[in-house]
Design an enzyme around this catalytic site. Structure first.
Site, PDB file in Angstrom:
ATOM      1  N   ASP A 137       0.690  -1.426  -0.010  1.00  0.00           N
ATOM      2  CA  ASP A 137       0.102   0.208   0.011  1.00  0.00           C
ATOM      3  C   ASP A 137       0.659   1.019  -0.062  1.00  0.00           C
ATOM      4  O   ASP A 137       0.974   2.172   0.816  1.00  0.00           O
ATOM      5  CB  ASP A 137      -1.432  -0.121   1.329  1.00  0.00           C
ATOM      6  CG  ASP A 137      -1.996   0.750   1.073  1.00  0.00           C
ATOM      7  OD1 ASP A 137      -2.202   1.013   0.215  1.00  0.00           O
ATOM      8  OD2 ASP A 137      -2.656   1.402   2.627  1.00  0.00           O
ATOM      9  N   ASP A 193       3.625   2.156   7.720  1.00  0.00           N
ATOM     10  CA  ASP A 193       2.254   1.263   7.676  1.00  0.00           C
ATOM     11  C   ASP A 193       2.566  -0.439   6.838  1.00  0.00           C
ATOM     12  O   ASP A 193       1.981   0.078   5.770  1.00  0.00           O
ATOM     13  CB  ASP A 193       1.295   2.496   7.419  1.00  0.00           C
ATOM     14  CG  ASP A 193      -0.114   1.131   7.594  1.00  0.00           C
ATOM     15  OD1 ASP A 193      -0.197   0.042   8.003  1.00  0.00           O
ATOM     16  OD2 ASP A 193      -1.318   1.432   7.276  1.00  0.00           O
TER      17      ASP A 193
END
Length: 341
Positions: free
Chosen positions: A213, A230
């Site tokens: 992502d 993340d």
């Protein structure tokens, strides 16, 4: 512990995050060995719950409470191990902190939890060529580590299977207005057919452990230093997945950006240029999976609050229009390679 390998939530009714009260959060941090000062601040995160937590006589830390039922402990452990491999190789990533017992995952009241050092910064300006070149360099190094061994517990990025599952879920959800169903029902098979064709055009593609992502919001820049954050969506997938999300603008602008990324990337790692054919199928999948994600999370009270437009007919008419435009993109030639690329 339940027989599924997930911790059991101590709240029989309502959404699991209803049980995540400030007292539970603070008790979890104390149980993990942190001397807290009682200050907590929620950060923007919808899939998980993430908080800045004040620590006595030390910088604040970031506590991440994983969404119950999404990842099991082994899958989270692979995410953490990948982060630590990258950190050990001096790839700039914010990896979870290891606790006194040497582990980076702990459990409390039905939640898997990880704690990260607090890091500041801003999203990179991907309109700057030098920034794209540097991002390409780091992604090449990240992928060199990712190619060392595969994930065994985390799922692979299976584009067609995911697209079919998400479109089927949305069709059965009852969320698409009845007057828009004929347009949706006729569009979906075309999208999947053209995604298959572009995947065939790409031919055999190697997969590796990727960030998954890697958009600008998951990269921090401060004082010329860059940090990837993340890795919650890390998985086995093609290298292009970590590149295309950094492209924006019109066709010519994206071609310039892609060429700059590749120039930096290939300083450290060769890139299979036929993966360009996967960009539009991946973009299509992301559009559909975002809608399916919202639909699957609609029972979480945070989602109707922060995404009220999702329940409106206007969203679905705009979504179908965007997918029609995406169908045209799937039928167009792949992104150009400018200059020596």
């Amino acid at each position: 512990m339940s027989d599924t390998g997930m911790p059991e939530i101590g709240q029989p009714n309502g959404h699991p995050y209803d049980a995540l009260t400030p007292d539970v959060l603070l008790d979890a941090m104390e149980a993990a060995g942190f001397v807290i000062n009682g200050r907590i601040f929620p950060l923007n995160s919808y899939e998980n719950r993430v908080y800045q937590v004040g620590i006595e006589d030390s910088p604040s830390v970031i506590a991440k409470f994983y969404r119950p039922g999404r990842w099991n402990r082994a899958q989270i452990a692979e995410e953490h191990a990948f982060s630590h491999e990258l950190e050990d190789a001096e790839v700039p990533v914010v990896a979870p902190m290891k606790l006194a017992n040497g582990d980076s995952i702990f459990e409390h009241q039905g939640f898997y939890i990880a704690v990260f050092p607090q890091r500041g910064g801003q999203a990179p300006d991907t309109s700057e060529q030098d920034m794209l070149w540097r991002l390409g360099q780091w992604l090449g190094q990240l992928h060199n580590i990712g190619a060392n061994k595969p994930f065994h517990e985390r799922p692979a990025l299976d584009l067609i299977t995911g697209l079919e599952a998400d479109t089927r879920f949305l069709a059965q959800s009852g969320l698409i207005p009845n007057d828009l169903r004929p347009a949706w029902d006729s569009l979906v098979p075309e999208l999947i057919s053209h995604c298959r064709a572009r995947i065939d055009d790409a031919g055999p593609v190697d997969t590796l452990r990727i960030h998954g992502d890697c958009h600008a919001g998951n990269i921090l820049v401060r004082d010329e230093q860059m940090l990837f954050v993340d890795l919650d969506d890390c998985r086995q997938g093609p290298a292009i997945q970590d590149l295309w999300l950094l492209l924006n603008g019109d066709e010519h602008e994206q071609a310039l950006q892609f060429s700059e990324l590749l120039e930096g990337y290939e300083t450290f790692r060769e890139f299979n240029r036929r993966e360009r054919f996967l960009i539009e199928p991946l973009r299509c999948y992301r559009q559909v999976s975002h809608a399916a994600w919202l639909a699957r999370r609609w029972d979480d009270p945070a989602f109707p609050k922060f995404f009220p437009w999702f329940a409106q007919a206007r969203f679905w008419s705009d979504h179908i229009l965007a997918l029609r435009e995406q169908l045209a993109a799937l039928q167009a030639p792949p992104i150009s390679l400018l200059g020596q690329y």
